[in-house]
Design a protein around this motif. Structure first.
Motif, PDB file in Angstrom:
ATOM      1  N   ILE A  82       0.858  -1.183   0.000  1.00 15.66           N
ATOM      2  CA  ILE A  82       0.000   0.000   0.000  1.00 15.66           C
ATOM      3  C   ILE A  82       0.892   1.231   0.000  1.00 15.66           C
ATOM      4  N   GLU A  83       0.631   2.138  -0.929  1.00 16.75           N
ATOM      5  CA  GLU A  83       1.349   3.409  -0.999  1.00 16.75           C
ATOM      6  C   GLU A  83       0.348   4.541  -0.818  1.00 16.75           C
ATOM      7  N   LYS A  84       0.835   5.643  -0.251  1.00 18.15           N
ATOM      8  CA  LYS A  84      -0.002   6.822  -0.008  1.00 18.15           C
ATOM      9  C   LYS A  84       0.647   8.006  -0.692  1.00 18.15           C
ATOM     10  N   VAL A  85      -0.160   8.783  -1.406  1.00 19.29           N
ATOM     11  CA  VAL A  85       0.338   9.998  -2.053  1.00 19.29           C
ATOM     12  C   VAL A  85      -0.681  11.118  -1.847  1.00 19.29           C
ATOM     13  N   PRO A  86      -0.218  12.371  -1.892  1.00 12.19           N
ATOM     14  CA  PRO A  86      -1.176  13.490  -1.813  1.00 12.19           C
ATOM     15  C   PRO A  86      -2.065  13.490  -3.056  1.00 12.19           C
ATOM     16  N   TYR A  87      -3.276  13.969  -2.899  1.00  9.33           N
ATOM     17  CA  TYR A  87      -4.214  14.024  -4.016  1.00  9.33           C
ATOM     18  C   TYR A  87      -4.880  15.385  -4.043  1.00  9.33           C
ATOM     19  N   GLY A  88      -4.697  16.102  -5.122  1.00  9.08           N
ATOM     20  CA  GLY A  88      -5.379  17.381  -5.305  1.00  9.08           C
ATOM     21  C   GLY A  88      -5.086  18.410  -4.237  1.00  9.08           C
ATOM     22  N   GLY A  89      -3.879  18.494  -3.779  1.00  6.95           N
ATOM     23  CA  GLY A  89      -3.523  19.504  -2.788  1.00  6.95           C
ATOM     24  C   GLY A  89      -3.811  19.067  -1.363  1.00  6.95           C
ATOM     25  N   LEU A  90      -5.078  18.962  -1.009  1.00  6.99           N
ATOM     26  CA  LEU A  90      -5.442  18.620   0.365  1.00  6.99           C
ATOM     27  C   LEU A  90      -5.915  17.181   0.522  1.00  6.99           C
ATOM     28  N   GLY A  91      -6.044  16.468  -0.588  1.00 13.68           N
ATOM     29  CA  GLY A  91      -6.580  15.112  -0.532  1.00 13.68           C
ATOM     30  C   GLY A  91      -5.519  14.067  -0.240  1.00 13.68           C
ATOM     31  N   LEU A  92      -5.969  12.828  -0.216  1.00 18.91           N
ATOM     32  CA  LEU A  92      -5.131  11.687   0.126  1.00 18.91           C
ATOM     33  C   LEU A  92      -5.524  10.544  -0.801  1.00 18.91           C
ATOM     34  N   GLU A  93      -4.535   9.864  -1.360  1.00 16.92           N
ATOM     35  CA  GLU A  93      -4.817   8.757  -2.268  1.00 16.92           C
ATOM     36  C   GLU A  93      -3.977   7.551  -1.870  1.00 16.92           C
ATOM     37  N   PHE A  94      -4.616   6.385  -1.864  1.00 15.76           N
ATOM     38  CA  PHE A  94      -3.931   5.128  -1.604  1.00 15.76           C
ATOM     39  C   PHE A  94      -4.012   4.285  -2.863  1.00 15.76           C
ATOM     40  N   PHE A  95      -2.939   3.509  -3.124  1.00 16.96           N
ATOM     41  CA  PHE A  95      -2.967   2.579  -4.244  1.00 16.96           C
ATOM     42  C   PHE A  95      -2.055   1.410  -3.919  1.00 16.96           C
TER      43      PHE A  95
END
Length: 170
Positions: A82-95
């Motif tokens: 599982i990796e986590k990256v910022p999404y759209g400035g304030l968001g959070l995305e996991f993949f």
């Protein structure tokens, strides 16, 4: 009634009465985290990516704990992480990423001792020779430049010995 000692936040021991301590895995916090981790992994397998737009700081902290729980308890799918990256400035995305993490112990090179550094600039690798002949790169005093070329030659030779490709790039 049994009395168990627990370290208090102020550093001292506090007596906490309890009939029988329950293991961490049976406590409500752990059960909730396990359920969230299981749900997150299932969503990642099904959807590929999971995004949270504008989570609060508390939500970000909780999701980090959930991901850490999943990693610690082997809940990630085989061969993926599982990796986590910022999404759209304030968001959070996991993949789910393929393979082990680049910093994982399995990815660390085995200790093979120091890399030998040549004493003379002879039989240079083509990439090191190109640097030696280029006056625009490695602009520094001649003694430092020579030492840099020796180090680069040693690294290039060792990399080739280990089966890596060494080539000149722009």
């Amino acid at each position: 009634m049994t009395v168990y000692l627990r370290r208090s936040r102020k550093g001292g021991d506090a007596a906490v009465p309890s009939d029988s301590p329950s293991p961490y895995s049976e406590r409500p916090v752990a059960q909730a985290r396990r359920a969230k981790a299981r749900e997150l992994v299932e969503r990642l397998v099904a959807e590929g990516r999971v995004r949270f737009t504008h989570p609060s700081d508390d939500e970000v902290a909780e999701w980090r704990r959930v991901v850490n729980y999943a990693k610690r308890h082997g809940m990630e799918p085989e061969g993926r992480r599982i990796e986590k990256v910022p999404y759209g400035g304030l968001g959070l995305e996991f993949f789910l990423a393929e393979g082990p993490h680049p910093n994982a112990r399995s990815q660390r090179p085995t200790a093979s001792g120091p890399v030998p550094v040549p004493a003379r600039l002879v039989r240079l690798h083509p990439a090191v020779a190109a640097l030696r002949d280029d006056d625009q790169h490695l602009v520094m005093p001649s003694a430092l430049r020579r030492r840099s070329l020796l180090l680069l030659q040693g690294l290039a030779a060792e990399a080739k010995r280990r089966g890596y490709e060494v080539r000149k790039v722009r």
